[in-house]
Design an enzyme around this catalytic site. Structure first.
Site, PDB file in Angstrom:
ATOM      1  N   LYS A  85       0.738  -1.333  -0.130  1.00  0.00           N
ATOM      2  CA  LYS A  85       0.094  -0.206  -0.063  1.00  0.00           C
ATOM      3  C   LYS A  85       0.831   1.416  -0.064  1.00  0.00           C
ATOM      4  O   LYS A  85       0.512   2.202  -0.451  1.00  0.00           O
ATOM      5  CB  LYS A  85      -0.955  -0.050   1.285  1.00  0.00           C
ATOM      6  CG  LYS A  85      -2.161   0.878   1.127  1.00  0.00           C
ATOM      7  CD  LYS A  85      -3.224   0.368   1.515  1.00  0.00           C
ATOM      8  CE  LYS A  85      -4.524   1.033   1.369  1.00  0.00           C
ATOM      9  NZ  LYS A  85      -5.867   0.485   1.762  1.00  0.00           N
TER      10      LYS A  85
ATOM     11  N   LYS B 155      -5.472 -14.175 -13.571  1.00  0.00           N
ATOM     12  CA  LYS B 155      -5.956 -14.782 -12.248  1.00  0.00           C
ATOM     13  C   LYS B 155      -7.165 -14.200 -11.591  1.00  0.00           C
ATOM     14  O   LYS B 155      -7.326 -12.965 -11.453  1.00  0.00           O
ATOM     15  CB  LYS B 155      -4.587 -14.598 -11.342  1.00  0.00           C
ATOM     16  CG  LYS B 155      -4.921 -15.189  -9.635  1.00  0.00           C
ATOM     17  CD  LYS B 155      -3.986 -14.820  -8.755  1.00  0.00           C
ATOM     18  CE  LYS B 155      -4.299 -14.863  -7.465  1.00  0.00           C
ATOM     19  NZ  LYS B 155      -4.381 -16.196  -6.748  1.00  0.00           N
TER      20      LYS B 155
ATOM     21  N   LYS C 144     -10.847 -10.422  -6.711  1.00  0.00           N
ATOM     22  CA  LYS C 144     -11.914  -9.389  -6.549  1.00  0.00           C
ATOM     23  C   LYS C 144     -11.181  -8.160  -7.135  1.00  0.00           C
ATOM     24  O   LYS C 144     -11.781  -7.316  -7.476  1.00  0.00           O
ATOM     25  CB  LYS C 144     -12.194  -9.144  -5.285  1.00  0.00           C
ATOM     26  CG  LYS C 144     -13.242  -8.588  -5.015  1.00  0.00           C
ATOM     27  CD  LYS C 144     -13.943  -8.109  -3.515  1.00  0.00           C
ATOM     28  CE  LYS C 144     -14.730  -7.246  -3.409  1.00  0.00           C
ATOM     29  NZ  LYS C 144     -14.746  -6.412  -2.271  1.00  0.00           N
TER      30      LYS C 144
END
Length: 325
Positions: free
Chosen positions: A110, A190, A193
């Site tokens: 992140k 792949k 989400k």
RNA sequence: ACGGGUGUAGCUCAAUUGGCAGAGCACCGGAUUCCAAAUCCGGCGGUUGGGGGUUCAAGUCCCUCCGCCCGUGCCA
């Protein structure tokens, strides 16, 4: 032998979740004493909508039960129903080095993307360590990318034990679940989400069919010979079909004359058949939602019993009074 | 902590001296296609970071709080 596994309710479960993880985790319930929890405290760092979080958590429980988790064998509970978790997290945090957390990839990723990271994301590995350590877990089935977090749990537990010269915490082991199954998403990448390419497990049949029809293919003509190995549709079909069925479809690919539309229809039918029992169970669970809540409460009671025992050991080790007395 | 910049749809960004909040992409639906892609048609999508003020009227001006980015300082 206690195994423990958690899953974050950050959305509806999809084929990737199931074949990549859930299926393997559930299979372990037969031979081991299994604790499964819905990691809603973890999801809190992602899902900021209270109604949505509640919905995802409930759906997660329903889905897991529908997919074959047996509550009389395994213990299923909501993470937030075990408040001992939060207490242990704090106690562990006091012995956790900053440098250990700075190395963890969820946080580093992140940071690297320049996104805002909150303290929850930074200390998330400690919460995860508490999840594991609270129940004296022996084995934690994880994908390779999560092994690091198990190592963190071991480091923290070892450090705590050494610091207080106690055997308060039981060191867990990572049990690497080699995800042999390749699960491509609708775009061929792949299934994940974050790529927006998922196929949800329990969506209505009509939606599911549409989703399957939208899988990306090459532009080979109907009569052309096609290569099954490089086709997402075929790769997904392998998840549902036995060897004979797989060979039959592969032959039709190579022979030519069969279009991707038909291959997709075949995949759709195979998937519907494969999940038919789970779908049926799911309908029953939805119709008896109180029963699901009862299962979660019973699971939480069992989890807390064990958690209390461990937490008292930990409290005693570092000089706090035991609560259970 | 100070200074500067910035904050508008899921994402990237528009919006004239203050004058009806928009576009592209993404997403959903339809046409087309064996299916998908591409293309075409349609649709969803907003507390303009929060609160207060000025004004007939505020995304726009003023005050205040918050988030983020950059720079400098402070503390070790």
């Amino acid at each position: 032998m206690r195994i423990l596994s958690g899953i974050q309710p950050t959305g509806r479960f999809h084929w990737g979740n199931y074949f990549g993880a859930i299926r393997q985790y559930i299979a372990l319930q037969d031979n081991e004493q299994a604790f499964y929890f819905i990691a809603d405290l973890h999801a809190l760092t992602t899902v900021r909508d209270p109604a949505l979080l509640q919905e995802y958590s409930r759906e997660a429980a329903i889905d897991l039960l529908a997919l074959g988790l047996k509550p009389e064998q395994a213990t299923l509970f909501r993470q937030s129903d075990v408040p001992e978790i939060s207490e242990l997290t704090w106690l562990l945090m006091t012995v956790t080095q900053m440098s250990l957390l700075e190395k963890c990839h969820a946080y580093k990723d992140k940071q690297a993307k320049g996104l805002a990271a909150d303290a929850g994301l930074f200390t998330y590995p400690v919460l995860m360590a508490a999840d594991i350590l609270l129940y004296d877990s022996d084995k934690v089935p994880v994908g390779v990318d999560q092994v690091q977090h198990i190592e963190v749990a071991r480091d923290i537990a070892g450090r705590f034990n050494a610091m207080y010269n106690a055997e308060a915490l039981h060191l867990p082991e990572a049990y690497v679940v080699e995800s042999t199954a390749k699960v491509p998403g609708t775009d061929g990448e792949k299934m994940s989400k974050s790529y927006g390419n998922t196929i949800e497990l329990f969506q209505p049949a009509k939606k599911l069919r549409k989703r399957i029809m939208s899988i990306k293919t090459d532009s080979a003509a109907l009569e052309d010979s096609k290569v099954p190995e490089t086709c997402s549709v075929f790769t997904l079909y392998q998840l549902f079909a036995d060897e004979q069925q797989q060979n039959a479809l592969a032959d039709r690919y190579r022979a030519g004359g069969m279009g991707y539309g038909e291959a997709k229809q075949t995949l759709y039918e195979a998937a519907m058949e494969y999940f038919a029992p789970a779908r049926e169970r799911r309908e029953q669970l939805v119709a008896n939602i109180d029963q699901v809540e009862d299962i979660l409460q019973a699971g939480a009671t069992r989890a807390r019993e064990k958690g209390r025992e461990v937490l008292d050991r930990v409290r005693a080790a570092c000089g706090l009074s035991a609560q259970g007395q």
